[in-house]
Design a protein around this motif. Structure first.
Motif, mmCIF file in Angstrom:
data_model
loop_
_atom_site.group_PDB
_atom_site.id
_atom_site.type_symbol
_atom_site.label_atom_id
_atom_site.label_comp_id
_atom_site.label_asym_id
_atom_site.label_seq_id
_atom_site.Cartn_x
_atom_site.Cartn_y
_atom_site.Cartn_z
ATOM 1 N N PRO A 14 0.592 -1.104 -0.001
ATOM 2 C CA PRO A 14 0.033 0.092 0.003
ATOM 3 C C PRO A 14 0.799 1.439 0.000
ATOM 4 C CG PRO A 14 -0.703 -1.470 1.604
ATOM 5 C CD PRO A 14 0.481 -2.199 1.070
ATOM 6 N N THR A 15 0.308 2.214 -0.664
ATOM 7 C CA THR A 15 1.104 3.462 -0.584
ATOM 8 C C THR A 15 0.728 4.411 0.537
ATOM 9 O OG1 THR A 15 -0.885 4.709 -1.565
ATOM 10 C CG2 THR A 15 1.010 3.791 -3.185
ATOM 11 N N VAL A 16 1.732 5.258 0.929
ATOM 12 C CA VAL A 16 1.593 6.077 2.084
ATOM 13 C C VAL A 16 1.423 7.382 1.504
ATOM 14 C CG1 VAL A 16 2.589 6.789 4.277
ATOM 15 C CG2 VAL A 16 2.933 4.384 3.235
ATOM 16 N N ASP A 17 0.627 8.287 2.417
ATOM 17 C CA ASP A 17 0.255 9.693 2.095
ATOM 18 C C ASP A 17 0.863 10.651 3.280
ATOM 19 O OD1 ASP A 17 -0.833 11.978 0.167
ATOM 20 O OD2 ASP A 17 -1.606 12.434 2.461
ATOM 21 N N VAL A 21 -0.225 11.385 6.993
ATOM 22 C CA VAL A 21 0.717 10.635 8.161
ATOM 23 C C VAL A 21 0.939 11.887 9.212
ATOM 24 C CG1 VAL A 21 2.645 9.440 8.997
ATOM 25 C CG2 VAL A 21 1.572 8.699 7.000
ATOM 26 N N GLU A 23 -0.640 14.595 9.757
ATOM 27 C CA GLU A 23 -1.808 14.975 10.499
ATOM 28 C C GLU A 23 -2.121 14.134 11.300
ATOM 29 O OE1 GLU A 23 -4.854 15.769 7.807
ATOM 30 O OE2 GLU A 23 -3.963 17.466 6.894
ATOM 31 N N ARG A 24 -1.978 12.808 11.149
ATOM 32 C CA ARG A 24 -2.294 11.686 12.044
ATOM 33 C C ARG A 24 -1.217 11.814 13.347
ATOM 34 N NH1 ARG A 24 -5.673 9.296 14.989
ATOM 35 N NH2 ARG A 24 -5.179 6.947 15.701
ATOM 36 N N ARG A 188 7.294 1.712 4.360
ATOM 37 C CA ARG A 188 6.247 0.817 4.475
ATOM 38 C C ARG A 188 6.366 -0.657 3.691
ATOM 39 N NH1 ARG A 188 0.580 -0.826 5.746
ATOM 40 N NH2 ARG A 188 0.676 -2.512 4.797
ATOM 41 N N GLU A 223 1.442 1.022 11.390
ATOM 42 C CA GLU A 223 0.431 0.597 10.507
ATOM 43 C C GLU A 223 0.661 -0.767 9.835
ATOM 44 O OE1 GLU A 223 -0.356 4.355 8.898
ATOM 45 O OE2 GLU A 223 -1.636 4.942 10.350
ATOM 46 N N ARG A 226 0.113 -3.722 11.924
ATOM 47 C CA ARG A 226 -1.446 -3.941 12.067
ATOM 48 C C ARG A 226 -2.084 -4.667 10.815
ATOM 49 N NH1 ARG A 226 -4.928 1.363 12.998
ATOM 50 N NH2 ARG A 226 -4.262 1.706 10.902
ATOM 51 N N ASP A 227 -1.446 -4.227 9.732
ATOM 52 C CA ASP A 227 -1.957 -4.849 8.450
ATOM 53 C C ASP A 227 -1.633 -6.323 8.294
ATOM 54 O OD1 ASP A 227 -3.501 -2.631 7.412
ATOM 55 O OD2 ASP A 227 -1.888 -2.016 6.098
ATOM 56 N N PHE A 228 0.018 -6.528 8.839
ATOM 57 C CA PHE A 228 0.248 -7.866 8.933
ATOM 58 C C PHE A 228 -0.381 -8.853 9.982
ATOM 59 C CE2 PHE A 228 3.399 -10.890 10.298
ATOM 60 C CZ PHE A 228 3.856 -11.519 9.064
ATOM 61 N N TYR A 230 -3.521 -8.363 10.583
ATOM 62 C CA TYR A 230 -4.928 -8.518 10.043
ATOM 63 C C TYR A 230 -4.917 -9.798 8.994
ATOM 64 C CZ TYR A 230 -7.160 -4.215 11.620
ATOM 65 O OH TYR A 230 -7.494 -3.117 12.192
ATOM 66 N N ALA A 231 -3.756 -9.645 8.330
ATOM 67 C CA ALA A 231 -3.571 -10.552 7.119
ATOM 68 C C ALA A 231 -3.257 -12.131 7.742
ATOM 69 C CB ALA A 231 -2.582 -10.361 6.081
ATOM 70 N N LYS B 3 -3.646 -18.855 8.164
ATOM 71 C CA LYS B 3 -4.288 -17.649 8.422
ATOM 72 C C LYS B 3 -5.054 -17.810 9.669
ATOM 73 C CE LYS B 3 -6.300 -14.260 5.947
ATOM 74 N NZ LYS B 3 -6.794 -13.707 4.407
ATOM 75 N N PRO B 7 -8.333 -12.016 13.247
ATOM 76 C CA PRO B 7 -7.416 -11.153 14.108
ATOM 77 C C PRO B 7 -8.153 -10.003 14.517
ATOM 78 C CG PRO B 7 -6.282 -11.393 12.267
ATOM 79 C CD PRO B 7 -7.741 -11.809 11.834
ATOM 80 N N PRO B 283 -3.846 5.408 -0.467
ATOM 81 C CA PRO B 283 -3.059 5.309 0.710
ATOM 82 C C PRO B 283 -4.352 5.111 1.978
ATOM 83 C CG PRO B 283 -3.284 7.694 0.429
ATOM 84 C CD PRO B 283 -3.692 7.146 -0.812
ATOM 85 N N ASP B 285 -4.604 3.711 4.866
ATOM 86 C CA ASP B 285 -4.589 4.159 6.528
ATOM 87 C C ASP B 285 -4.958 5.643 6.579
ATOM 88 O OD1 ASP B 285 -4.229 1.713 8.138
ATOM 89 O OD2 ASP B 285 -2.116 1.689 7.098
ATOM 90 N N GLN B 286 -4.390 6.401 5.638
ATOM 91 C CA GLN B 286 -4.613 7.718 5.697
ATOM 92 C C GLN B 286 -6.093 8.257 5.134
ATOM 93 O OE1 GLN B 286 -1.316 6.820 3.992
ATOM 94 N NE2 GLN B 286 -0.955 6.809 6.211
ATOM 95 N N GLN B 321 -12.871 -3.148 8.078
ATOM 96 C CA GLN B 321 -12.284 -3.548 9.567
ATOM 97 C C GLN B 321 -11.571 -2.436 9.992
ATOM 98 O OE1 GLN B 321 -9.563 -6.604 8.781
ATOM 99 N NE2 GLN B 321 -9.596 -7.384 10.924
ATOM 100 N N LYS B 322 -10.904 -1.831 9.209
ATOM 101 C CA LYS B 322 -9.849 -0.834 9.877
ATOM 102 C C LYS B 322 -10.807 0.366 10.392
ATOM 103 C CE LYS B 322 -6.018 -1.238 6.881
ATOM 104 N NZ LYS B 322 -4.793 -0.762 7.627
#
Lengths: 303, 489
Positions: A14-17, A21, A23-24, A188, A223, A226-228, A230-231, B3, B7, B283, B285-286, B321-322
């Motif tokens: 996934p790309t990251v902005d 980030v 702002e977060r 990422r 993040e 977290r994705d890892f 989830y997957a 898997k 989770p 993106p 998460d953003q 989910q997020k």
């Protein structure tokens, strides 16, 4: 649910902005942590430190003192936790291991031609084997940034797998040296590569390059973890290292962990600070909360 | 790799944040507020007052005068007198000085404004402190600069003020909306009769105090309080040359009907039901963070709230989910606490409206998901809510809810999402999340919305115009565009 083995294509990570980030991070940093909540966080942070000395001029004597400090942070104030680990070069592992006998403090060793990683794979493997054989509980390896930046992701993936193989029971932390990766997209991608290659921890920096563990980089890596999770349902730890020297910065990091990954990661099994001067600032703040006044730096031992 | 099924992250942590409430010691509120007419606070003709309460505690904050027709008449006459005798004739540079002064005084008393805004309206202090108040001051600064440069804003025209502007503003951003209305009107040389909403009049009345202190000539700004009847009296007053309204589409239609056939000019900033669109290459998460801010900012009491989420189907499960996990980390409670993310619903009436729509959504068969947070016992509260598997024809998708309720739809192709995003009576704003610039430009030309944000949401600046299409109203506020409705060009 999808049951088959999923092959990961790292070019599709996934790309990251960057603006998003930032702002977060600003939002997370505006959390106001006070009173009992602050004391709780300070003690938790102490317990997550990998107390580090990575100097060419390190001596055995100095390291022994550091190890004593690791177990006895500030005996004048009882009830404080110890740090999580002591982090040293491979040649110092044996000394550290002996000095820490009887404590549950781990010995972490950097390896793979730390900090630049400019060595052939056989050397990196030998370097790691040496540390593991001398008793290292944890290995902090560096990735080959040159190969990564070239786009040679498979090389990096294989390199991590090879080191993981010689780690045995030692937990593997993979250092990206984010200051050399230049974009958050790269951070990422490196995170995904390392986790799928078997990293137990992902770590920002060596501490030898600036910028090191910036809040934006840390959020992006959390993040990715977290994705890892989830997957795959598999937990991976996080270690920001370098540049975190104040209690305030440490607490801000903990807020990021709490609000990105939650309760399970708020322990030194899954989160570490790579730092040398952070401990004393945390101690100073703990004493301030306990006594109501700040004490000077001379009241805290320097090791 | 094997898997693990579903989770789940656990955000109920043993490390709790201690309360961090903003202090209210320095806030001075009068027990009773009169009408600000002709530079003075005067009692209402009928002597009637109503209470304004803190929606987080239901405690009465102050009593506020209710203006009737004769009070409105007095205010309009004062504005007319000030317009003809003073304001119209004043050199524009001098007008600008007064507007700058008001801007600086808002900045000086920013904390006081922020705390009162939060107490009266229920919005988190984080927002009133970081968004509402600084932005309000910036609007005055920005338009102060235009006061003596109008002929450069509109070259080869002869910009002249209109006269007396009647301005009616809503309860969601009380001070900010007052600034949006008053600043351009004054810069263009008009005088003003402004009515804040009956549930949130206090910051406008504080602004009246500042205006009085600033030495602005009497009658240039008049601020009168009251409910719908007071607003109607302003709209129907023959001495008013222009009506500027921000509020619901229903009331907007009544106003437009009422002024039909008169010489009054109008600008309408009405409701919205914005589409927020996430593409697979975004993106993520953003984007999730942007969606959260887009719908839960100010408890969703935002006309441009991103209340309809469209997710490209191949990332929909991941995004949902997020979103669910992010909902768990939103802190709901005391609006004065610096850590609060979501405050109180503005009024009992609005809470009833939101709850009505939540019931409709459930009856329509949509899957509901709400944060597991606890709500305070006193006051008006609503859990942040997601509706998954909604249909384009669902009422919760078609109608403005004005609360913390997000509907989620998925889409496959870009044509499909454009069609669905535009298939709504409103057209105020929209959001697009993608890593691809060309996709953004393609969508900004095809989405029929006054504002389209790309890879961000709810960004405001005095320099940028804001306003809608279709039932979201007409006329623009902000920027050079925001001067036009207050000028004869």
């Amino acid at each position: 649910m999808n049951k088959y083995i999923e092959l990961i294509d790292f070019s599709k990570t996934p790309t990251v902005d960057q603006v998003g980030v930032e702002e977060r991070v600003a939002r997370l940093n505006s959390r106001s942590i006070k009173k009992e909540s602050k004391v709780y966080a300070l003690k938790m942070a102490l317990n997550m430190i990998d107390l580090t000395t990575l100097e060419g001029k390190d001596t055995e004597g100095k390291l022994k003192q550091l190890c004593y400090k690791a177990a006895h942070l500030h005996d004048a104030y009882p009830g404080l936790p110890s740090v999580a680990a002591v982090c040293v070069y491979p040649t110092m592992v044996k000394t550290a291991k002996e000095a820490l006998k009887g404590t549950n403090i781990k010995v972490a060793s950097v390896s793979t031609a730390f900090p630049a990683g400019q060595a052939p794979r056989e050397v990196k493997i030998l370097d790691t084997k040496y540390a593991v054989e001398n008793g290292a509980d944890e290995i902090d390896m560096v990735i080959s940034r040159g190969e990564f930046l070239k786009g040679n992701y498979n090389f990096v993936f294989d390199e991590i797998c090879a080191i993981k193989e010689v780690c045995g029971n030692a937990r593997l932390k993979v250092i990206f040296e984010t200051g050399e990766l230049s974009t958050l997209d790269n951070v990422r991608r490196a995170s995904d590569i390392a986790m799928y290659a078997g990293a137990d921890f992902i770590k920002t920096s060596t501490g030898k390059i600036s910028p090191a563990a910036t809040p934006t980089v840390t959020v992006v890596m959390l993040e990715a973890i977290r994705d890892f999770y989830y997957a795959t349902g598999k937990m991976v730890g996080m270690k920001p290292a370098g540049g975190i020297s104040t209690a305030k910065a440490a607490i801000q990091n903990l807020v990021m962990v709490r609000e990105t990954l939650g309760e399970a990661w708020l322990t030194n099994e899954w989160f570490r600070f790579g730092a040398s001067s952070l401990a004393n600032d945390l101690l100073m703040q703990i004493m301030k909360e306990a006594t109501g006044v700040y004490q000077s730096k001379d009241y805290f031992s320097i090791d | 790799m094997t898997k693990k099924e579903n989770p789940k992250l656990q955000f109920n942590t043993s490390w709790e944040y201690a309360p961090a409430p903003e202090s209210t010691d320095h806030i001075r509120l009068k027990e009773k507020y009169d009408l600000f007419i002709d530079g003075k606070f005067v009692k209402p003709a009928k002597g009637k007052y109503f209470a304004t309460i803190n929606p987080a505690t239901e405690q009465v904050l102050a009593m506020v005068a209710e203006a009737d027709t004769s009070d409105v008449d007095k205010a309009v006459k004062a504005a007319r007198k000030a317009y003809e005798n003073v304001w119209k004739k004043m050199p524009p540079r001098e007008r600008g000085k007064y507007i700058y002064r008001i801007a600086r005084m808002i900045q000086e008393r920013a904390r006081e404004f922020a705390v009162i805004e939060t107490m009266d309206g229920g919005k988190p202090i984080r927002e009133s402190r970081d968004v509402d108040v600084p932005l309000a001051a910036n609007h005055f600064f920005y338009y102060a600069g235009w006061a003596d440069k109008l002929e450069y804003a509109f070259p080869n025209r002869n910009p002249q003020p209109i006269g007396v502007a009647g301005q009616i503003i809503p309860w969601n951003f009380p001070l900010l909306m007052a600034a949006w209305k008053i600043a351009p009107a004054l810069a263009a040389g008009n005088t003003v009769v402004l009515k804040p909403a009956e549930t949130t009049p206090l910051t406008a009345l504080k602004l009246a105090e500042i205006i009085q202190e600033s030495g602005l000539p009497d009658g240039v700004v008049n601020i009168i309080t009251g409910a719908g009847a007071t607003g109607a009296a302003i709209v129907n007053h023959p001495g008013v040359d222009k009506i500027a309204f921000t509020g619901s589409t229903a009331v907007g239609k009544i106003i437009i009907n009422a002024v039909a056939g008169t010489n009054k000019k109008t600008t309408m900033e009405l409701g919205g039901k914005a589409a927020n669109i996430i593409f697979e290459d975004a993106p993520i998460d953003q984007a999730v963070e942007g969606v959260i801010n887009g719908i839960f900012f100010n408890q969703g009491h935002v006309c441009c709230a991103g209340s309809r989420l469209f997710i490209q189907e191949n990332i929909a499960d991941k995004v949902i989910q997020k979103l669910k996990d992010r909902l768990e980390t939103l802190i709901i409670g005391d609006p004065l606490d610096k850590n609060t993310d979501i405050g109180a619903i503005n009024s009992k009436e609005q809470l009833a409206t939101i709850n009505k729509y939540i019931k409709i959504g459930i009856n329509e068969g949509a899957e509901i998901y709400q944060s597991s947070c606890n709500l305070p016992k006193k006051g008006f509260w609503c859990k942040p809510t997601l509706f998954i598997n909604v249909a384009q024809s669902s009422r919760i998708v078609q109608e403005e809810i004005f609360g913390p309720v997000l509907t989620i739809q998925t889409f496959r192709t870009i044509e499909e999402v454009i069609e669905k995003a535009n298939n709504i009576p409103y057209g105020l704003s929209a959001g697009v999340w993608t890593d691809k610039g060309s996709k953004i430009f393609n969508l900004t030309t095809k989405l029929r919305a006054g504002v389209v944000w790309a890879n961000t949401y709810n960004k405001f600046d005095p320099v940028s115009p804001f306003g809608g299409y279709k039932e979201s109203g007409y006329g623009r506020e902000g920027g050079i565009h925001g001067l036009m409705p207050y000028l004869n060009l």
